[in-house]
Design a protein around this motif. Structure first.
Motif, PDB file in Angstrom:
ATOM      1  N   UNK A 199       0.842  -1.200   0.000  1.00 22.78           N
ATOM      2  CA  UNK A 199       0.000   0.000   0.000  1.00 22.78           C
ATOM      3  C   UNK A 199       0.875   1.247   0.000  1.00 22.78           C
ATOM      4  N   UNK A 200       0.571   2.147  -0.918  1.00 23.63           N
ATOM      5  CA  UNK A 200       1.288   3.416  -0.979  1.00 23.63           C
ATOM      6  C   UNK A 200       0.429   4.511  -0.343  1.00 23.63           C
ATOM      7  N   UNK A 201       0.980   5.171   0.664  1.00 25.18           N
ATOM      8  CA  UNK A 201       0.296   6.270   1.339  1.00 25.18           C
ATOM      9  C   UNK A 201       0.897   7.578   0.842  1.00 25.18           C
ATOM     10  N   UNK A 207      -1.908  12.399   9.660  1.00 18.86           N
ATOM     11  CA  UNK A 207      -2.793  11.334   9.188  1.00 18.86           C
ATOM     12  C   UNK A 207      -2.026  10.281   8.390  1.00 18.86           C
ATOM     13  N   UNK A 208      -1.189  10.718   7.458  1.00 26.67           N
ATOM     14  CA  UNK A 208      -0.419   9.778   6.658  1.00 26.67           C
ATOM     15  C   UNK A 208       0.486   8.904   7.505  1.00 26.67           C
ATOM     16  N   UNK A 209       1.144   9.505   8.500  1.00 24.28           N
ATOM     17  CA  UNK A 209       2.024   8.751   9.393  1.00 24.28           C
ATOM     18  C   UNK A 209       1.243   7.719  10.200  1.00 24.28           C
ATOM     19  N   UNK A 295       1.492  22.097  10.232  1.00 22.61           N
ATOM     20  CA  UNK A 295       1.645  21.529  11.570  1.00 22.61           C
ATOM     21  C   UNK A 295       2.747  20.480  11.594  1.00 22.61           C
ATOM     22  N   UNK A 296       3.626  20.509  12.606  1.00 26.50           N
ATOM     23  CA  UNK A 296       4.624  19.442  12.711  1.00 26.50           C
ATOM     24  C   UNK A 296       3.969  18.107  13.030  1.00 26.50           C
ATOM     25  N   UNK A 297       4.594  17.028  12.611  1.00 23.38           N
ATOM     26  CA  UNK A 297       4.097  15.688  12.897  1.00 23.38           C
ATOM     27  C   UNK A 297       4.540  15.302  14.300  1.00 23.38           C
ATOM     28  N   UNK A 339      -3.503   5.081  -0.912  1.00 23.93           N
ATOM     29  CA  UNK A 339      -4.306   5.844   0.042  1.00 23.93           C
ATOM     30  C   UNK A 339      -3.823   7.287   0.029  1.00 23.93           C
ATOM     31  N   UNK A 340      -4.743   8.206  -0.216  1.00 26.39           N
ATOM     32  CA  UNK A 340      -4.409   9.625  -0.324  1.00 26.39           C
ATOM     33  C   UNK A 340      -4.608  10.318   1.020  1.00 26.39           C
ATOM     34  N   UNK A 341      -3.499  10.560   1.705  1.00 23.13           N
ATOM     35  CA  UNK A 341      -3.534  11.309   2.961  1.00 23.13           C
ATOM     36  C   UNK A 341      -3.194  12.764   2.646  1.00 23.13           C
ATOM     37  N   UNK A 342      -3.982  13.327   1.753  1.00 20.74           N
ATOM     38  CA  UNK A 342      -3.668  14.646   1.178  1.00 20.74           C
ATOM     39  C   UNK A 342      -4.483  15.780   1.785  1.00 20.74           C
TER      40      UNK A 342
END
Length: 439
Positions: A199-201, A207-209, A295-297, A339-342
């Motif tokens: 799976x490619x995020x 959210x992506x992390x 925002x920082x992760x 998965x688009x965490x955009x």
């Protein structure tokens, strides 16, 4: 004086009668209309009610906080400690953990609505909001589930649709050719459906992390696209939340000095992220947030999975093919799903006909925090500070205080005008077959 009031009421009636189609139900609202029943709308309504000012909340979904209830993944928790995320006038339950779960936060919002007796009008999508200079009122038009149209005429409008109203879906070359599922995180619930899949995020924010970490927990094989530089910080430092520690330090030291401290401690705790393909920006995390809103992760375990190779990191995407993705560095890898965490964006420009308070470019207030909460002619903005629920609470209190003064001064004449309009409607109803407005 009574004659003049009657003449003014008739003028307003004729003005709206000429502009409103007979198929549209018209409702005269003497109180503020709040568009959006998320945390921002609920907070503003509660602050108004505390000051004795009723309001009408309009919501396009069938529930409050629809983003949280319908468009978030199962493992989601608040990224900041609960004391920085509670709404005005009501704290989180003491037994809630420091970082409440999605389910706990929704339960808190539902309890909040019950406490202040907030009853939004659900399934009403606002399609147009415009200030009518001819009479000095706002015209808020909505469409219901059965495509019935309603027009609310009011003195004050509070835009509370927030920063995350619509999904951002990038146009990736070849995306239509990819045979696997391509879904936005708004449709992602858990990694259960992706077991043993590659799976490619796309997107490396919080959210992506977290989605990558969740996929690992369900035995999927995630990869992460990191196109831009970003700051990754530990969620807690020196026994305190990183956010809380930052806010405390900013009371005593300049932002750039606090940034240097955060980066120094982060380097000691999580190492050099550049080695993992996560390059840091030139600006520090707090300064970058202040300038761009980025925002920082806050790491909750994803970095450890990247170090062990359970999560691979790739640069930007060049194109998608039938079953693979080609990256800008020339590498080609096969994937079963994308998965688009955009992220999300504001949708205000699509329905608000006002260019004084909001920018047509991005749908955010033109003036930066803390000046972006108030516009002209009784228009307000809440939930657009890029400072989370803490910024929302600050704006909600400001708006309630400002409207309270006007409501007490201007409310009685406005209500009198509406009564006169209703009387005029009742007289005319006998002679013509038009609808009767509701009060």
């Amino acid at each position: 004086m009574d004659y003049l009031r009657e003449v003014e009421g008739k003028r307003l009636h004729d003005h709206f009668e000429a502009k409103t189609a007979n198929t549209t139900r018209r409702i005269w609202v003497p109180d503020p209309v709040i568009i959006g029943a998320g945390p921002s709308g609920l907070a503003t309504a509660a602050c108004l009610k505390e000051r004795g000012v009723p309001s009408l909340i309009l919501e396009r979904a069938s529930c409050i906080a629809s983003l949280w209830q319908l468009k978030t993944y199962d493992r989601l928790r608040l990224h900041l400690p609960k004391q920085f995320c509670q709404l005005p006038l009501m704290s989180f339950p003491s037994y809630f953990p420091t970082y409440p779960t999605k389910q706990q936060f929704v339960a808190y919002l539902e309890a909040y609505a019950r406490k202040f007796d907030l009853n939004p009008g659900f399934n009403e999508t606002v399609v147009s909001t415009e200030f009518d200079s001819g009479c000095g009122f706002w015209r808020v038009k909505t469409v219901g589930l059965k495509m019935e149209e309603t027009e609310y005429v009011c003195r004050w409008v509070v835009v509370a649709t927030g920063e995350n109203a619509e999904e951002v879906v990038p146009e990736l070359e070849g995306m239509s050719n990819f045979v696997g599922p391509v879904v936005h995180t708004s449709s992602y619930k858990s990694g259960e459906a992706f077991r043993q899949k590659n799976v490619l995020v796309v997107g490396c924010g919080n959210s992506g992390m977290e989605v990558c970490l969740d996929l690992c927990n369900f035995d999927a094989r995630p990869s992460l696209v990191v196109r831009d530089s970003l700051h990754v910080l530990p969620r807690e430092m020196l026994g305190r939340s990183t956010f809380g520690l930052s806010m405390w330090l900013l009371k005593w030291f300049p932002m750039r000095l606090v940034d240097r401290f955060l980066l120094l401690v982060s380097r000691f705790m999580i190492g050099d992220t550049d080695e993992l393909g996560l390059n840091r920006p030139n600006l520090g995390p707090l300064e970058l947030k202040s300038v761009s809103g980025k925002t920082p992760v806050l790491d909750v375990g994803t970095l450890a999975k990247i170090r062990t190779g359970d999560i691979k990191v790739f640069p930007g995407i060049k194109r998608l093919t039938c079953r693979a993705v080609e990256f800008v560095d020339g590498r080609v890898e096969k994937f079963d799903a994308v998965i688009l965490a955009t992220g999300y964006r504001s949708n205000v420009p699509a329905w608000l006909k006002d260019t004084n308070l909001f920018s047509e470019k991005d749908g955010f207030p033109k003036n930066p925090f803390p000046e972006g909460w108030k516009g002209k002619h009784g228009l307000y903005s809440v939930g657009f500070t890029k400072r989370g629920l803490l910024g929302t609470s600050m704006d909600a209190r400001r708006i309630a205080k400002d409207i309270e003064h006007q409501w007490k001064v201007e409310g009685k004449p406005f209500k009198l005008a509406l009564v006169l309009l209703k009387v005029l409607e009742s007289f005319k109803k006998k002679d013509r077959g038009t609808h009767k407005p509701d009060l």
